[in-house]
Design a protein around this motif. Structure first.
Motif, PDB file in Angstrom:
ATOM      1  N   ASN A   1     -10.606  11.969   5.812  1.00 39.81           N
ATOM      2  CA  ASN A   1      -9.283  12.785   5.968  1.00 39.81           C
ATOM      3  C   ASN A   1      -8.596  11.954   7.053  1.00 39.81           C
ATOM      4  OD1 ASN A   1      -9.246  14.271   3.516  1.00 39.81           O
ATOM      5  ND2 ASN A   1     -10.348  15.967   4.507  1.00 39.81           N
ATOM      6  N   LYS A   2      -9.241  11.288   7.756  1.00 41.93           N
ATOM      7  CA  LYS A   2      -8.416  10.654   9.065  1.00 41.93           C
ATOM      8  C   LYS A   2      -7.886   9.496   8.386  1.00 41.93           C
ATOM      9  CE  LYS A   2     -11.990  10.022  12.112  1.00 41.93           C
ATOM     10  NZ  LYS A   2     -12.534   9.678  13.282  1.00 41.93           N
ATOM     11  N   LYS A   3      -8.091   8.994   7.611  1.00 42.00           N
ATOM     12  CA  LYS A   3      -7.609   7.539   7.023  1.00 42.00           C
ATOM     13  C   LYS A   3      -6.901   7.670   5.577  1.00 42.00           C
ATOM     14  CE  LYS A   3      -8.464   2.703   6.750  1.00 42.00           C
ATOM     15  NZ  LYS A   3      -9.210   1.514   6.959  1.00 42.00           N
ATOM     16  N   TYR A   4      -7.306   8.389   4.809  1.00 43.70           N
ATOM     17  CA  TYR A   4      -6.969   8.640   3.375  1.00 43.70           C
ATOM     18  C   TYR A   4      -6.579  10.019   3.122  1.00 43.70           C
ATOM     19  CZ  TYR A   4      -9.672   4.449   3.158  1.00 43.70           C
ATOM     20  OH  TYR A   4     -10.156   3.273   3.544  1.00 43.70           O
ATOM     21  N   LYS A   5      -5.151  10.135   2.278  1.00 44.89           N
ATOM     22  CA  LYS A   5      -4.809  11.331   1.869  1.00 44.89           C
ATOM     23  C   LYS A   5      -5.147  11.888   0.688  1.00 44.89           C
ATOM     24  CE  LYS A   5      -1.327  14.595   1.739  1.00 44.89           C
ATOM     25  NZ  LYS A   5      -1.427  15.387   2.517  1.00 44.89           N
TER      26      LYS A   5
ATOM     27  N   ASP B   1      -0.903   8.718  12.444  1.00 44.57           N
ATOM     28  CA  ASP B   1      -1.384   7.407  12.076  1.00 44.57           C
ATOM     29  C   ASP B   1      -1.029   7.242  10.673  1.00 44.57           C
ATOM     30  OD1 ASP B   1      -2.604   6.797  14.305  1.00 44.57           O
ATOM     31  OD2 ASP B   1      -4.554   7.599  14.011  1.00 44.57           O
ATOM     32  N   PHE B   2      -1.335   6.035  10.156  1.00 48.07           N
ATOM     33  CA  PHE B   2      -0.973   5.801   8.546  1.00 48.07           C
ATOM     34  C   PHE B   2      -2.189   6.755   7.727  1.00 48.07           C
ATOM     35  CE2 PHE B   2       0.774   1.783  10.183  1.00 48.07           C
ATOM     36  CZ  PHE B   2       1.910   1.976   9.636  1.00 48.07           C
ATOM     37  N   LYS B   3      -1.799   7.057   6.663  1.00 44.54           N
ATOM     38  CA  LYS B   3      -2.705   7.624   5.713  1.00 44.54           C
ATOM     39  C   LYS B   3      -2.398   7.167   4.504  1.00 44.54           C
ATOM     40  CE  LYS B   3      -4.596  12.135   7.073  1.00 44.54           C
ATOM     41  NZ  LYS B   3      -4.896  13.611   6.894  1.00 44.54           N
ATOM     42  N   TYR B   4      -3.528   6.497   4.049  1.00 43.16           N
ATOM     43  CA  TYR B   4      -3.105   5.831   2.706  1.00 43.16           C
ATOM     44  C   TYR B   4      -3.888   6.727   1.482  1.00 43.16           C
ATOM     45  CZ  TYR B   4      -3.270   1.866   5.542  1.00 43.16           C
ATOM     46  OH  TYR B   4      -3.082   0.772   6.692  1.00 43.16           O
ATOM     47  N   TYR B   5      -2.901   6.224   0.359  1.00 42.06           N
ATOM     48  CA  TYR B   5      -3.123   6.765  -0.965  1.00 42.06           C
ATOM     49  C   TYR B   5      -4.252   5.688  -1.492  1.00 42.06           C
ATOM     50  CZ  TYR B   5       0.052  10.634  -0.560  1.00 42.06           C
ATOM     51  OH  TYR B   5       0.906  11.569  -0.584  1.00 42.06           O
ATOM     52  N   VAL B   6      -5.178   6.300  -2.226  1.00 38.76           N
ATOM     53  CA  VAL B   6      -5.966   5.335  -3.045  1.00 38.76           C
ATOM     54  C   VAL B   6      -5.890   5.635  -4.475  1.00 38.76           C
ATOM     55  CG1 VAL B   6      -7.635   5.348  -1.150  1.00 38.76           C
ATOM     56  CG2 VAL B   6      -7.998   6.962  -2.921  1.00 38.76           C
TER      57      VAL B   6
ATOM     58  N   LYS C   1       0.879  -1.000   0.181  1.00 38.09           N
ATOM     59  CA  LYS C   1       0.020   0.072   0.058  1.00 38.09           C
ATOM     60  C   LYS C   1       0.929   1.244  -0.152  1.00 38.09           C
ATOM     61  CE  LYS C   1      -4.155  -1.705   0.908  1.00 38.09           C
ATOM     62  NZ  LYS C   1      -5.288  -1.717   0.081  1.00 38.09           N
ATOM     63  N   LEU C   2       0.537   2.443  -0.696  1.00 34.25           N
ATOM     64  CA  LEU C   2       0.991   3.354  -0.625  1.00 34.25           C
ATOM     65  C   LEU C   2       0.546   4.357   0.420  1.00 34.25           C
ATOM     66  CD1 LEU C   2       3.230   4.735  -2.787  1.00 34.25           C
ATOM     67  CD2 LEU C   2       1.374   5.793  -4.117  1.00 34.25           C
TER      68      LEU C   2
END
Length: 148
Positions: free
Chosen positions: A95-99, A61-66, A51-52
């Motif tokens: 925005n808490k989890k994804y960039k 925390d981790f913030k993922y790119y989708v 995962k990016l």
């Protein structure tokens, strides 16, 4: 679709571009000197899937790119999870989890989501005008106020 018009620095990632970035970041991490991509991206493995993510700093925390193909499912799942709440709540949760999920993407989803559009609309108040037929020059009319 609106995504076609975005420039190269856009937050939208195709699946191909997403995996190219993962590969490039992994290669750059092997080199001793920093690179601008390493300031923006990092790679982690979750359940044997790479995962990016945004590089992790202390206390974050981790913030993922989708990538584009998973964008709808993520927005839809979040929308259903928070109980069909409005844009601001969705944006906060995403925005808490994804960039790279933008307000524009959320608004596009909400504009296309039929049951939420119907939820906000109510019946319009109607003014009914009934003309009374008369041969006079000063004709009469009747107005019924409904639901006023």
């Amino acid at each position: 679709m609106h995504k076609k018009k975005k420039n190269v620095n856009s937050t939208y990632l195709t699946k191909i571009k997403y995996y190219e970035l993962i590969s490039e970041v992994k290669q750059l991490k092997l080199k001793p000197r920093g690179h601008k991509l390493l300031k923006k991206y990092d790679v982690i493995t979750v359940s044997n899937v790479e995962k990016l993510i945004v590089p992790v700093r202390e206390g974050n925390d981790f913030k993922y790119y989708v990538f584009n193909e998973e964008l709808f499912n993520i927005i839809n799942d979040t929308h259903l999870t928070i109980g069909h709440n409005e844009r601001n709540r969705m944006e906060y949760e995403l925005n808490k989890k994804y960039k790279n999920i933008t307000r524009e993407s959320i608004m596009l989803y909400l504009n296309l989501y039929n049951s939420c559009q119907k939820k906000g609309s109510t019946a319009k108040k109607v003014l009914v005008v009934k003309p009374i037929i008369s041969n006079d020059l000063n004709s009469k009319f009747q107005i019924d106020f409904i639901d006023m």
